[in-house]
Structure formats: structure tokens, C-alpha cells
Design a protein around this motif. Structure first.
Motif, PDB file in Angstrom:
ATOM      1  N   LEU A  97      -9.061 -17.998  38.988  1.00 47.66           N
ATOM      2  CA  LEU A  97      -9.411 -17.200  37.812  1.00 47.66           C
ATOM      3  C   LEU A  97      -9.441 -15.720  38.183  1.00 47.66           C
ATOM      4  CD1 LEU A  97     -12.288 -19.520  36.597  1.00 47.66           C
ATOM      5  CD2 LEU A  97      -9.955 -19.418  35.695  1.00 47.66           C
ATOM      6  N   ASP A  98      -9.086 -14.882  37.223  1.00 45.60           N
ATOM      7  CA  ASP A  98      -8.962 -13.445  37.501  1.00 45.60           C
ATOM      8  C   ASP A  98     -10.260 -12.687  37.279  1.00 45.60           C
ATOM      9  OD1 ASP A  98      -9.024 -13.649  34.791  1.00 45.60           O
ATOM     10  OD2 ASP A  98      -7.249 -12.426  34.419  1.00 45.60           O
ATOM     11  N   ALA A  99     -11.375 -13.329  37.545  1.00 47.47           N
ATOM     12  CA  ALA A  99     -12.686 -12.681  37.488  1.00 47.47           C
ATOM     13  C   ALA A  99     -13.612 -13.422  38.456  1.00 47.47           C
ATOM     14  CB  ALA A  99     -13.251 -12.723  36.072  1.00 47.47           C
ATOM     15  N   ALA A 100     -14.642 -12.738  38.924  1.00 41.87           N
ATOM     16  CA  ALA A 100     -15.616 -13.360  39.829  1.00 41.87           C
ATOM     17  C   ALA A 100     -16.769 -13.897  38.986  1.00 41.87           C
ATOM     18  CB  ALA A 100     -16.111 -12.344  40.845  1.00 41.87           C
ATOM     19  N   THR A 156     -20.209 -15.902  38.772  1.00 42.18           N
ATOM     20  CA  THR A 156     -21.349 -16.399  39.536  1.00 42.18           C
ATOM     21  C   THR A 156     -22.282 -17.231  38.660  1.00 42.18           C
ATOM     22  OG1 THR A 156     -22.515 -14.320  39.143  1.00 42.18           O
ATOM     23  CG2 THR A 156     -21.287 -14.523  41.216  1.00 42.18           C
ATOM     24  N   ASP A 157     -22.128 -17.126  37.347  1.00 37.67           N
ATOM     25  CA  ASP A 157     -22.930 -17.912  36.409  1.00 37.67           C
ATOM     26  C   ASP A 157     -22.155 -19.171  36.019  1.00 37.67           C
ATOM     27  OD1 ASP A 157     -25.139 -18.346  34.462  1.00 37.67           O
ATOM     28  OD2 ASP A 157     -23.503 -18.041  33.004  1.00 37.67           O
ATOM     29  N   ARG A 158     -22.729 -20.317  36.280  1.00 31.67           N
ATOM     30  CA  ARG A 158     -22.043 -21.595  36.050  1.00 31.67           C
ATOM     31  C   ARG A 158     -21.689 -21.812  34.573  1.00 31.67           C
ATOM     32  NH1 ARG A 158     -20.503 -25.746  38.716  1.00 31.67           N
ATOM     33  NH2 ARG A 158     -20.456 -27.811  37.829  1.00 31.67           N
ATOM     34  N   THR A 159     -22.568 -21.498  33.665  1.00 31.80           N
ATOM     35  CA  THR A 159     -22.314 -21.704  32.237  1.00 31.80           C
ATOM     36  C   THR A 159     -21.136 -20.862  31.766  1.00 31.80           C
ATOM     37  OG1 THR A 159     -24.673 -22.132  31.919  1.00 31.80           O
ATOM     38  CG2 THR A 159     -23.372 -21.679  29.949  1.00 31.80           C
ATOM     39  N   THR A 160     -21.098 -19.626  32.192  1.00 28.60           N
ATOM     40  CA  THR A 160     -19.990 -18.736  31.845  1.00 28.60           C
ATOM     41  C   THR A 160     -18.690 -19.247  32.460  1.00 28.60           C
ATOM     42  OG1 THR A 160     -21.540 -16.890  31.829  1.00 28.60           O
ATOM     43  CG2 THR A 160     -19.203 -16.340  31.890  1.00 28.60           C
ATOM     44  N   LEU A 161     -18.773 -19.718  33.701  1.00 28.43           N
ATOM     45  CA  LEU A 161     -17.598 -20.250  34.394  1.00 28.43           C
ATOM     46  C   LEU A 161     -17.021 -21.448  33.647  1.00 28.43           C
ATOM     47  CD1 LEU A 161     -15.675 -20.531  36.841  1.00 28.43           C
ATOM     48  CD2 LEU A 161     -17.470 -21.886  37.941  1.00 28.43           C
ATOM     49  N   VAL A 162     -17.868 -22.411  33.289  1.00 26.92           N
ATOM     50  CA  VAL A 162     -17.395 -23.614  32.584  1.00 26.92           C
ATOM     51  C   VAL A 162     -16.781 -23.237  31.239  1.00 26.92           C
ATOM     52  CG1 VAL A 162     -18.139 -25.770  31.489  1.00 26.92           C
ATOM     53  CG2 VAL A 162     -18.963 -25.182  33.779  1.00 26.92           C
ATOM     54  N   ALA A 163     -17.415 -22.325  30.518  1.00 32.48           N
ATOM     55  CA  ALA A 163     -16.876 -21.892  29.218  1.00 32.48           C
ATOM     56  C   ALA A 163     -15.498 -21.256  29.390  1.00 32.48           C
ATOM     57  CB  ALA A 163     -17.843 -20.925  28.546  1.00 32.48           C
ATOM     58  N   GLN A 164     -15.338 -20.421  30.414  1.00 38.74           N
ATOM     59  CA  GLN A 164     -14.043 -19.776  30.651  1.00 38.74           C
ATOM     60  C   GLN A 164     -12.973 -20.792  31.034  1.00 38.74           C
ATOM     61  OE1 GLN A 164     -12.833 -16.985  29.929  1.00 38.74           O
ATOM     62  NE2 GLN A 164     -10.923 -17.028  31.069  1.00 38.74           N
ATOM     63  N   VAL A 165     -13.317 -21.749  31.895  1.00 39.68           N
ATOM     64  CA  VAL A 165     -12.347 -22.771  32.311  1.00 39.68           C
ATOM     65  C   VAL A 165     -11.927 -23.620  31.112  1.00 39.68           C
ATOM     66  CG1 VAL A 165     -12.051 -24.853  33.711  1.00 39.68           C
ATOM     67  CG2 VAL A 165     -13.087 -22.817  34.716  1.00 39.68           C
ATOM     68  N   GLU A 166     -12.875 -23.966  30.242  1.00 39.81           N
ATOM     69  CA  GLU A 166     -12.529 -24.727  29.040  1.00 39.81           C
ATOM     70  C   GLU A 166     -11.601 -23.927  28.133  1.00 39.81           C
ATOM     71  OE1 GLU A 166     -16.316 -26.063  27.426  1.00 39.81           O
ATOM     72  OE2 GLU A 166     -16.124 -27.959  28.541  1.00 39.81           O
ATOM     73  N   ARG A 167     -11.826 -22.617  28.025  1.00 39.88           N
ATOM     74  CA  ARG A 167     -10.935 -21.766  27.221  1.00 39.88           C
ATOM     75  C   ARG A 167      -9.536 -21.718  27.836  1.00 39.88           C
ATOM     76  NH1 ARG A 167     -15.512 -18.629  26.313  1.00 39.88           N
ATOM     77  NH2 ARG A 167     -15.163 -17.349  28.152  1.00 39.88           N
ATOM     78  N   VAL A 168      -9.469 -21.524  29.147  1.00 37.08           N
ATOM     79  CA  VAL A 168      -8.172 -21.411  29.828  1.00 37.08           C
ATOM     80  C   VAL A 168      -7.378 -22.699  29.706  1.00 37.08           C
ATOM     81  CG1 VAL A 168      -7.088 -21.199  32.111  1.00 37.08           C
ATOM     82  CG2 VAL A 168      -8.886 -19.609  31.433  1.00 37.08           C
ATOM     83  N   LEU A 169      -8.036 -23.830  29.928  1.00 31.45           N
ATOM     84  CA  LEU A 169      -7.340 -25.121  29.909  1.00 31.45           C
ATOM     85  C   LEU A 169      -7.186 -25.702  28.512  1.00 31.45           C
ATOM     86  CD1 LEU A 169      -8.976 -26.841  33.007  1.00 31.45           C
ATOM     87  CD2 LEU A 169      -6.681 -25.861  32.850  1.00 31.45           C
ATOM     88  N   ARG A 198     -14.330 -20.799  46.033  1.00 24.92           N
ATOM     89  CA  ARG A 198     -14.457 -19.453  46.590  1.00 24.92           C
ATOM     90  C   ARG A 198     -14.677 -18.451  45.454  1.00 24.92           C
ATOM     91  NH1 ARG A 198      -9.585 -18.743  48.847  1.00 24.92           N
ATOM     92  NH2 ARG A 198      -8.827 -17.426  47.187  1.00 24.92           N
ATOM     93  N   VAL A 199     -15.603 -17.540  45.675  1.00 27.49           N
ATOM     94  CA  VAL A 199     -15.801 -16.409  44.767  1.00 27.49           C
ATOM     95  C   VAL A 199     -15.561 -15.146  45.593  1.00 27.49           C
ATOM     96  CG1 VAL A 199     -17.425 -15.148  43.314  1.00 27.49           C
ATOM     97  CG2 VAL A 199     -17.497 -17.647  43.365  1.00 27.49           C
ATOM     98  N   ASP A 200     -14.611 -14.345  45.152  1.00 24.30           N
ATOM     99  CA  ASP A 200     -14.270 -13.101  45.846  1.00 24.30           C
ATOM    100  C   ASP A 200     -14.713 -11.939  44.966  1.00 24.30           C
ATOM    101  OD1 ASP A 200     -13.100 -10.896  47.034  1.00 24.30           O
ATOM    102  OD2 ASP A 200     -11.226 -11.937  47.507  1.00 24.30           O
TER     103      ASP A 200
END
Length: 190
Positions: free
Chosen positions: A134-137, A139-152, A163-165
Motif C-alpha cells: 500500500l502507498d501509505a504507512a 499504523t491503525d488497524r481499523t483504517t488499514l482494514v478499511a483501506q484494503v477493503e476499498r482497494v480490493l 512491514r510498515v515503512d
């Protein structure tokens, strides 16, 4: 049952496993040779040791060590490991089932049936696994899951952060998800 007939049944069974199930479904040519070689190697050693005083236990132990080395030497998916051990089991069943004529072929058929059903393309076809960058770092799990659901555009069942860079603003995740099929939308009332 005559030993040569059992060897022939093994050759038929491993041919069905490799050329009827594995290769048409997964198309990985290099593992065709591995599955055939393991099966024939185990068949030969188990066949020669089953009638000797050394015993089949020594031969099976040797192939256990070899299989551990083989499985550690390259990355295999779990379904490929299942085919690997199925090829091993088929090779063992041929020579070691002289006592009960029907037992070896019946167990070989059971292995083939389980592999046919367990690896069937229609079984859990909407469930998938993927590694995403993903093109953003995140660190918040809820935000991460929401973004992955949007992308997929899919329902996420699990997300494992690899990994988080924070410098380059990327997140690498392994995602297990399912895509809704037309029938699923009707059943869910959507």
C-alpha cells in the motif's frame, strides 16, 4: 494381489494425481518431476525393503529425512505440500499392502478422492490470499482494514502486517479475503 499389479496400480494412481489433478489445476511443471520422482523412489525403496530383513521402517525413515530436506530447499505452497505427501503415500502403499489385496488400492483411491475434492477449484473459490504493498504507512488497524477493503473491493477476513515503512510511506500486508458472488448478494439480501 501380485506385487507387479500393485506397482501398476501405483503408477496409475500417481499419473492420475499428477497429470489428472495437479498439473491441470496448478500448471507448475517443475513439481511434476518432483512428484513422479518421489513416488517412484519411495515405491522402489519400499518395494525392495518390504521383503528384506532390514524392514520398511528404515526405508521410510530415510525418505522422511529426504522429504524434510526437499521441503526446506524451496518454497512450496500448502497445496503443493499436500500433493507431495500424497505422492509419497501412494508410493508407500503399493509395496506394503501385500497382506490385504484390496486395502492398498482402496487407500490409494481414497487419497485421490480427497485430493480431488479438497483441491477442487469450486471449493471456496471466492476466498483468496494476496500480498499487497500500500502507498501509505498504516499504523491503525481499523483504517488499514478499511483501506484494503476499498482497494480490493472485497470483504477482508484477516490482515497480517508484514512491514510498515514510515520513511517511504508504504505498508506491506498479507490479506485473506473473499469476493462476493452474485448468489452471495442475493442470500445476504443486498
Amino acid at each position: 494381489m501380485h506385487r507387479i499389479a500393485l506397482f501398476g496400480i501405483d503408477l496409475l494412481a500417481v499419473s492420475l494425481l499428477v497429470f489428472g489433478l495437479y498439473f491441470p489445476r496448478h500448471r507448475r511443471r517443475d513439481l511434476v518431476v518432483a512428484y513422479l520422482g518421489v513416488n517412484i523412489g519411495v515405491l522402489a525403496v519400499a518395494g525392495s525393503l518390504s521383503s528384506s530383513t532390514v524392514g520398511a521402517g528404515l526405508g521410510l525413515g530415510l525418505f522422511g529425512v529426504l522429504s524434510i530436506i526437499r521441503l526446506r530447499s524451496t518454497e512450496l505452497d500448502q497445496h503443493e505440500v499436500a500433493y507431495y505427501f500424497s505422492a509419497l503415500a501412494l508410493g508407500i502403499l503399493g509395496p506394503l499392502s501385500d497382506g490385504e489385496a484390496w486395502l492398498g488400492p482402496a487407500l490409494m483411491a481414497l487419497i485421490l478422492l480427497v485430493m480431488y475434492l479438497g483441491d477442487h477449484p469450486r471449493l471456496f473459490s471466492s476466498y483468496q490470499r494476496q500480498v499487497l504493498v500500500l502507498d501509505a504507512a498504516y499504523t491503525d488497524r481499523t483504517t488499514l482494514v478499511a483501506q484494503v477493503e476499498r482497494v480490493l473491493g472485497a470483504r477482508v477476513h484477516s490482515v497480517a502486517v508484514e512491514r510498515v515503512d514510515l520513511v517511504n510511506e508504504t505498508t506491506v500486508v498479507e490479506v485473506r479475503f473473499s469476493r462476493a458472488r452474485a448468489g452471495d448478494l442475493v442470500e445476504a439480501g443486498q
